[in-house]
Motif scaffolding. Structure first.
Motif, short mmCIF file in Angstrom:
data_model
loop_
_atom_site.label_atom_id
_atom_site.label_comp_id
_atom_site.label_asym_id
_atom_site.label_seq_id
_atom_site.Cartn_x
_atom_site.Cartn_y
_atom_site.Cartn_z
N PRO A 105 0.67 -1.12 0.06
CA PRO A 105 0.10 -0.02 -0.10
C PRO A 105 0.80 1.23 -0.05
N LEU A 106 1.88 1.03 0.56
CA LEU A 106 2.85 2.55 0.44
C LEU A 106 3.40 2.68 -0.73
N ALA A 107 3.09 1.75 -1.90
CA ALA A 107 3.72 2.02 -3.46
C ALA A 107 2.62 2.55 -4.09
N GLU A 108 1.36 3.16 -3.68
CA GLU A 108 0.29 3.38 -4.33
C GLU A 108 0.04 4.99 -3.88
N GLY A 109 -0.60 5.71 -4.92
CA GLY A 109 -1.24 6.94 -4.59
C GLY A 109 -0.44 7.93 -4.10
N ARG A 110 -1.00 8.56 -3.08
CA ARG A 110 -0.44 10.05 -2.33
C ARG A 110 0.96 9.35 -1.54
N VAL A 111 0.95 8.40 -0.74
CA VAL A 111 1.75 7.61 0.05
C VAL A 111 3.05 7.42 -0.99
N SER A 112 2.94 6.93 -1.99
CA SER A 112 3.99 6.49 -2.77
C SER A 112 4.66 7.94 -3.49
#
Length: 306
Positions: free
Chosen positions: A139-146
């Motif tokens: 999940p850290l590699a997706e969207g805003r976090v990424s």
């Protein structure tokens, strides 16, 4: 304001957020730039820039200096452990992945996931450990976090001026923790560059501090957040930890604070601080007891400027 860390304690509605804002106003009035790790998006201060992770502001998981120092592998692994509370087998496999990622000049979470995929599997149990790590990291590699964790895109001098980092834009508490810890690591790297100081040169306020320096048993190893908290003082960094109760944060945080500002708390929480004699004091909103260098005094905190 003398050199050292500050802890602000008090239950919801006791006035601790207002006190934190007053501290920031006084520090910046004396020319000390301040950084606010705003967990819930409730800070708005005159003269403070607002930084939104993932929108023109990001902190990389891997810095160039990490590739030059083998000990940085353990620091990075500890950051993930503090954010996710990983098991020992997961920590071992993550360390292998971080070493691979750094050797290939990785920049973000996607590179770390690729390195993790390359770690050899020798048993069904290894496969389960790897799958559990992937579930945490993907999940850290997706969207805003990424975007917030891929490379450095913030202003190079953001620590030279006062700013508020709005962590409320993250939906995941794990992303909030990791980003906050990476910011502390950035502070530490900058502190090492400037060297020891005999005065306060920068301040950082950590709201909801139990998320970054949570309670731990006395026989447990200190977390990376605690170690950074203890180390930064000698480099002229003033850390302001804000929490509801002392029992929620690591005991070393209180021990390493030169000043305690105590708003209304449950009576048993005074025992945690070793201040049982204060149990009978009734404090209203905005009223506090300040303990500094063994001396306690009552104060009424002024309203922060809007």
């Amino acid at each position: 304001m003398f050199q050292g860390h500050i802890t602000v304690l008090g239950r919801s509605g006791s006035g601790k957020t207002n006190t934190a804002k007053v501290l920031l106003e006084e520090l910046t009035k004396k020319g000390v730039p301040a950084l606010v790790l705003d967990w819930a998006g409730e800070y708005s201060l005159k003269g403070f820039a607002r930084l939104i992770p993932g929108d023109g502001f990001s902190i990389p998981v891997f810095a160039p200096s990490d590739r030059e120092d083998p000990e940085r592998v353990d620091v990075i692994v500890d950051l993930f452990d503090a954010a996710f509370r990983l098991t020992q087998p997961q920590l071992y496999m993550l360390r292998l992945a971080v070493k691979r990622a750094l050797s290939s000049e990785a920049k973000g979470i996607s590179d770390l996931l690729e390195a993790l995929d390359e770690v050899p599997i020798r048993s069904y149990y290894d496969n389960e450990v790897k799958a559990a790590l992937v579930r945490r990291l993907a999940p850290l590699a997706e969207g805003r976090v990424s975007r917030a964790l891929e490379g450095w895109t913030g202003k190079g001098d953001f620590l030279a001026s006062s700013s508020i980092v709005d962590l409320s834009v993250f939906k995941s508490v794990y992303a909030k923790r990791l980003f906050a810890l990476l910011l502390l690591k950035k502070l530490y790297d900058e502190a090492l560059t400037r060297g020891p100081q005999d005065r306060i040169v920068h301040a950082t306020l950590i709201e909801e501090a139990w998320n970054v320096v949570p309670y731990r048993r006395l026989d447990a190893e200190p977390t990376v957040g605690e170690r950074l908290f203890a180390e930064l003082r000698k480099y002229g960094e003033c850390l302001i930890a804000v929490a509801q109760n002392p029992s929620e944060v690591a005991w070393s945080i209180v021990n390493n604070s030169e000043v305690l500002i105590i708003h209304a708390m449950l009576p048993r929480e005074y025992d945690v601080l070793g201040l049982s004699e204060l149990r009978g004091i009734a404090l209203g909103r905005g009223e506090a007891v300040i303990v500094e260098r063994g001396r306690a005094r009552y104060v009424r905190v002024r309203r922060a400027r809007r």
